[in-house]
Structure formats: structure tokens, C-alpha cells
Design a protein around this motif. Structure first.
Motif, PDB file in Angstrom:
ATOM      1  N   THR A 174       0.860  -1.181   0.000  1.00  0.00           N
ATOM      2  CA  THR A 174       0.000   0.000   0.000  1.00  0.00           C
ATOM      3  C   THR A 174       0.893   1.227   0.000  1.00  0.00           C
ATOM      4  OG1 THR A 174      -1.550  -1.262   1.359  1.00  0.00           O
ATOM      5  CG2 THR A 174      -1.967   1.090   1.125  1.00  0.00           C
ATOM      6  N   ILE A 175       0.601   2.192  -0.879  1.00  0.00           N
ATOM      7  CA  ILE A 175       1.534   3.293  -1.132  1.00  0.00           C
ATOM      8  C   ILE A 175       0.873   4.651  -0.918  1.00  0.00           C
ATOM      9  CG2 ILE A 175       3.041   4.370  -2.859  1.00  0.00           C
ATOM     10  CD1 ILE A 175       2.022   0.868  -3.545  1.00  0.00           C
ATOM     11  N   TRP A 176       1.642   5.547  -0.280  1.00  0.00           N
ATOM     12  CA  TRP A 176       1.256   6.949  -0.101  1.00  0.00           C
ATOM     13  C   TRP A 176       2.260   7.832  -0.840  1.00  0.00           C
ATOM     14  CZ3 TRP A 176       0.559   3.140   3.289  1.00  0.00           C
ATOM     15  CH2 TRP A 176      -0.647   3.052   3.996  1.00  0.00           C
ATOM     16  N   ASP A 177       1.770   8.892  -1.461  1.00  0.00           N
ATOM     17  CA  ASP A 177       2.647   9.821  -2.179  1.00  0.00           C
ATOM     18  C   ASP A 177       3.113  10.915  -1.217  1.00  0.00           C
ATOM     19  OD1 ASP A 177       3.968  11.449  -3.922  1.00  0.00           O
ATOM     20  OD2 ASP A 177       2.288  11.795  -5.274  1.00  0.00           O
ATOM     21  N   LEU A 178       4.420  10.992  -0.995  1.00  0.00           N
ATOM     22  CA  LEU A 178       5.001  11.992  -0.092  1.00  0.00           C
ATOM     23  C   LEU A 178       5.694  13.118  -0.853  1.00  0.00           C
ATOM     24  CD1 LEU A 178       6.750   9.609   2.476  1.00  0.00           C
ATOM     25  CD2 LEU A 178       4.382  10.411   2.473  1.00  0.00           C
ATOM     26  N   THR A 179       5.485  13.178  -2.137  1.00  0.00           N
ATOM     27  CA  THR A 179       6.336  14.013  -2.984  1.00  0.00           C
ATOM     28  C   THR A 179       6.207  15.499  -2.725  1.00  0.00           C
ATOM     29  OG1 THR A 179       6.229  12.363  -4.724  1.00  0.00           O
ATOM     30  CG2 THR A 179       6.939  14.570  -5.355  1.00  0.00           C
ATOM     31  N   VAL A 180       5.006  16.005  -2.650  1.00  0.00           N
ATOM     32  CA  VAL A 180       4.815  17.455  -2.636  1.00  0.00           C
ATOM     33  C   VAL A 180       5.047  17.991  -1.237  1.00  0.00           C
ATOM     34  CG1 VAL A 180       3.268  19.356  -3.159  1.00  0.00           C
ATOM     35  CG2 VAL A 180       3.106  17.228  -4.458  1.00  0.00           C
ATOM     36  N   ILE A 181       6.093  18.792  -1.088  1.00  0.00           N
ATOM     37  CA  ILE A 181       6.381  19.430   0.188  1.00  0.00           C
ATOM     38  C   ILE A 181       7.172  20.699  -0.079  1.00  0.00           C
ATOM     39  CG2 ILE A 181       8.448  18.016   0.523  1.00  0.00           C
ATOM     40  CD1 ILE A 181       7.861  18.182   3.539  1.00  0.00           C
ATOM     41  N   LYS A 182       6.845  21.753   0.625  1.00  0.00           N
ATOM     42  CA  LYS A 182       7.520  23.033   0.415  1.00  0.00           C
ATOM     43  C   LYS A 182       8.173  23.479   1.714  1.00  0.00           C
ATOM     44  CE  LYS A 182       4.137  24.573  -3.032  1.00  0.00           C
ATOM     45  NZ  LYS A 182       3.133  25.591  -3.361  1.00  0.00           N
ATOM     46  N   TYR A 183       9.282  24.170   1.588  1.00  0.00           N
ATOM     47  CA  TYR A 183       9.968  24.723   2.738  1.00  0.00           C
ATOM     48  C   TYR A 183      10.130  26.224   2.571  1.00  0.00           C
ATOM     49  CZ  TYR A 183      11.207  19.916   3.763  1.00  0.00           C
ATOM     50  OH  TYR A 183      11.156  18.585   4.037  1.00  0.00           O
TER      51      TYR A 183
END
Length: 440
Positions: free
Chosen positions: A110-119
Motif C-alpha cells: 500500500t503506497i502513499w505519495d510523499l512528494t509534494v512538500i515546500k519549505y
């Protein structure tokens, strides 16, 4: 006709669940993936079907890792994060399906997308290093860490305040980022603040901002604080125990009402900012000693998550060790490997610095050990220089003392017979001891 209906219904459900699904057989060969995973990863079912995860990771390099390979090795559920060739960052939970012979027939991932993140801008070098880099891989095979991840995923679509506890180096900041990345806030900012790294005189202005001319030396334009800047995102307050009492009272008001006043301001500012706090200290003891507000403690401690020490999840040690070995082998263009005895030594070691210490030790081993095979002798030699001792049980101390005696005896005597004579024990016992300590 009924079979076609069932297949159609299955495919509709399979392709429309929120998470990605990746199914492999007992040999790690890809059987099928759903549409959600295709959109997450950038790879189609046709590109992946029939290929083994080993080939996809090591030959085609579609993925930097795979939970299925870990599941096949350990025959237990595993959780990891990895990157895809298309630039995606994914969290995967792999679960084995066993047959009557206790053999793996299928692995359901089972997979979750963690890609989008801003700093946003950061306030100190440690924060910069942790924030910008790096997107470190997360790997867990132990039941205790699996429980931590399950809790994180349950909280992914809430806005509740979380308090992370645990020793230095266990990975609290990694867990905090995972909370953010699995939430609906992931397209907004994640700001990490080390409360112990900012001078007490500046902490309030950094967190809450100030109005123009609020104090001598203030910017004429004023300043937006961290909480306002992270509206609809997440603020991670690391080392919350170091927050001054004056700032604690303002943080309490913010947690209660989701509003605050800038320094010198008269108008309340409302923001929808989630707070995750972390500490390696006992906050309740600080409350009792008057160094931390009791009411703030209860506000922060809505959902406590303890990240266990590495010595409490020894199943993760060989998995993490191999991950770091591969990482540093690639980085330094090395081809080193662990002896079996060294992995056993790793699992019996106390690891006061936890995962961070394990990573540092393996990097030093790759850089300093003279041979391709990394041994227990290499490990103790490096640790001795660092003045770090293994787990302080009587057996561990005796084993280390025994090891040091044998090392010295080997330097002074050529044969096991002469070693035995010098130590007053039998030659077969010397052979057994040398084998036990990987000195043979």
C-alpha cells in the motif's frame, strides 16, 4: 457472466482507492499495480508487470528501494520510503500473504505519495540541513516502529496537535515530516524550528512576528512570524522543552484559539497551522519543577507518539545497517560488506545515539576499515577512539574485556597453542573464542 461482473467490480475498486496498490508474487515479480499507483509513480502497469523488484531497483533503477524485497528477506511486514526514477517520493507498507507451508505467495504493498512538500526560510544551520536536503529514506521492520507509522497514517487527515517523544537521534523529525507529507496539508509549508537554537530574546519575534517599530532595531516593515507564514501548513517545534516561559504562554493561547498577537500588535491574527512538537526530555518532570507550563503540557500532549530507541527495536538494526551500507558504498564508490558477526554485534550494542549514531558508525567504517569485509574488530577499534562503550550489562562488559585480551594475545603470540598457554586455557577453547569474536 458472473465472473466478468466480479472482475469488473474488482478492477473498479482496485483502480479507485485513494492509495496506490502494488502486488508481487512470492519471488518478488510484479503482478499488477492500480491506476492510483500509475499516477503516483509515473510508471504504467505494462512497464512494471513481469519484472522483479530486484531488477526494478538494481538494474532498471526505477525505484531506489522496495518494501517487497525486505518482506521477502524477513517474511514480515515492512515499511520504507523510496524515490522513483521519475522523481516521486513514496511511502510503502508491504504485507506478506502466506500459504499453508508458511511460504510467501503474494505481497500486497500500500503506497502513499510523499512528494509534494515546500519549505520556507530557515533559522539555523541544523534546520537548513534537515529541511532542504535530503528526503532521507525511512525503513522499519519492527513491530514498534510499524505501530508508530500506523498511528501517523491514522492522523494523516486530522489537524490535531502531536507530541513526539524519544531519545536524541531516534528520528523524531523524520516522523514529523511523515505526518505532514501524508496529510492534506502536504502542498503547503512544513517549517521546522529548533527551540533550543534560537536566542531567548528572538524566539517570540521569530514565532509570532512583530509590527513596524515594535522595538528598537526592529525592521521598519515589520515581520511575519513562523505561525503566520505556515498558514494551512505545519510547524514542527523541535526541542519544545527549551521554549522560554514567556513564549510558552503565547503558544498556549495560539493552541487554544488558533490566533495570536504580533509583538507590538493589537489585532489578533488567525491562522490554520498544525503544531507538531518534539522533545527528548521528560516534560512532566519539567512541569513539576516549574520549568514548563502544565496547561501547555496538556495542550501539546493531545496525541503523544513515542519513537522507540534503537535498542528497543533491534529488528530494525540489520535493515538500517544494510541501507546505510549501500548508501555510503555508493557515495564513496566502495564495495564493503558486513561480516555476520558484525551484524550480531550491532544488534547487541546499546546505541546511545540511536539511528544517527548507527549511520555515523557505518560511514566511519567504510572510510577507515582497511579491508572489504567490515568486522567486529573494526567496529570496536573505531568505537574505542570515540570513547563509546557497548550496552552496560555484565555479559557485554565481559565480552569486551575478553575481546581485548584476545586481541593483545594475538599480537604477542603467533599460534593458538601459544595463546592458550599464555592465557592458561585449552587450545580448542582459544579457537572457539577467536571465532566468537571474529578474530580467527
Amino acid at each position: 457472466m458472473e465472473l466478468r461482473f466480479n472482475e469488473s467490480l474488482f478492477r473498479t475498486i482496485f483502480d479507485n482507492v485513494y492509495n496506490g496498490i502494488y502486488v508481487v508474487d512470492g519471488e518478488g515479480r510484479t503482478l499488477l499495480v492500480n491506476k492510483t499507483f500509475e499516477m503516483m509513480s509515473g510508471f504504467t502497469n505494462e512497464e512494471l508487470a513481469g519484472k522483479t523488484l530486484y531488477d526494478l531497483v538494481h538494474h532498471y533503477k526505477y525505484f531506489s528501494g522496495a518494501a517487497s524485497l525486505l518482506v521477502l528477506e524477513r517474511k514480515k511486514p515492512a515499511t520504507i520510503t523510496y524515490k522513483t526514477k521519475t522523481g516521486k517520493n513514496l511511502l510503502v507498507k508491504g504485507r506478506p500473504i502466506l500459504n499453508d507451508k508458511n511460504e510467501i505467495e503474494l505481497i500486497i504493498n500500500t503506497i502513499w505519495d510523499l512528494t509534494v512538500i515546500k519549505y520556507n526560510d530557515v533559522l539555523d544551520k541544523d534546520t537548513a540541513r534537515d529541511s532542504y536536503l535530503k528526503e532521507e529514506g525511512f525503513i522499519a521492520a519492527s513491530e514498534k516502529m510499524t505501530e508508530v507509522i500506523d498511528t501517523v497514517l491514522k492522523l494523516s487527515n486530522t489537524s490535531t496537535t502531536i507530541l513526539l517523544t524519544g531519545e536524541t537521534g531516534v528520528g523524531k523529525s523524520v516522523v514529523a515530516e511523515m505526518v505532514h507529507r501524508t496529510s492534506r496539508r502536504k502542498n503547503n509549508k512544513f517549517l521546522k524550528i529548533n527551540c533550543g537554537a534560537i536566542p531567548e530574546s528572538l524566539i517570540e519575534s521569530e514565532l509570532f512576528g512583530y509590527e513596524p517599530g515594535a522595538f528598537t532595531g526592529a525592521d521598519k516593515k515589520g515581520k511575519i512570524g513562523i505561525f503566520e507564514s505556515a498558514d494551512k501548513g505545519t510547524v514542527f517545534l523541535d526541542e519544545i522543552s527549551e521554549l522560554p516561559l514567556s513564549a510558552q504562554s503565547k503558544l498556549l493561547l495560539f493552541l487554544q484559539d488558533k490566533e495570536f498577537f504580533k509583538i507590538g500588535g493589537r489585532k489578533p491574527i488567525k491562522t490554520d497551522t498544525r503544531i507538531i512538537a518534539a522533545t527528548n526530555k521528560n516534560l512532566w518532570e519539567l512541569v513539576k519543577s516549574g520549568k514548563f507550563r502544565e496547561d501547555l503540557y496538556y495542550r501539546l500532549n493531545v496525541i503523544p507518539i513515542n519513537v522507540p530507541a534503537l535498542r528497543e527495536r533491534t529488528e530494525d538494526i540489520p535493515v538500517l545497517a544494510k541501507y546505510f551500507l549501500n548508501k555510503f558504498n555508493q557515495h564513496y564508490h566502495a564495495y564493503k560488506y558486513f561480516s555476520k558477526e558484525l551484524l550480531e554485534t550491532f544488534q547487541s550494542f546499546n546505541w546511545p545515539g540511536n539511528v544517527r549514531e548507527l549511520e555515523n558508525v557505518i560511514e566511519r567504517l567504510i572510510l577507515l576499515a582497511p579491508n572489504q569485509e567490515l568486522t567486529t574488530e573494526d567496529f570496536y577499534r573505531i568505537q574505542q577512539k570515540r570513547k563509546i562503550v557497548p550496552k552496560k550489562s555484565l555479559q557485554n562488559m565481559l565480552d569486551k574485556f575478553e575481546y581485548e585480551i584476545l586481541v593483545q594475545a594475538k599480537k604477542e603470540h603467533v599460534t593458538t597453542r601459544k595463546i592458550a598457554k599464555s592465557l592458561g586455557i585449552s587450545q580448542p577453547k582459544v579457537v572457539r573464542l577467536l571465532k566468537k569474536h571474529s578474530l580467527n
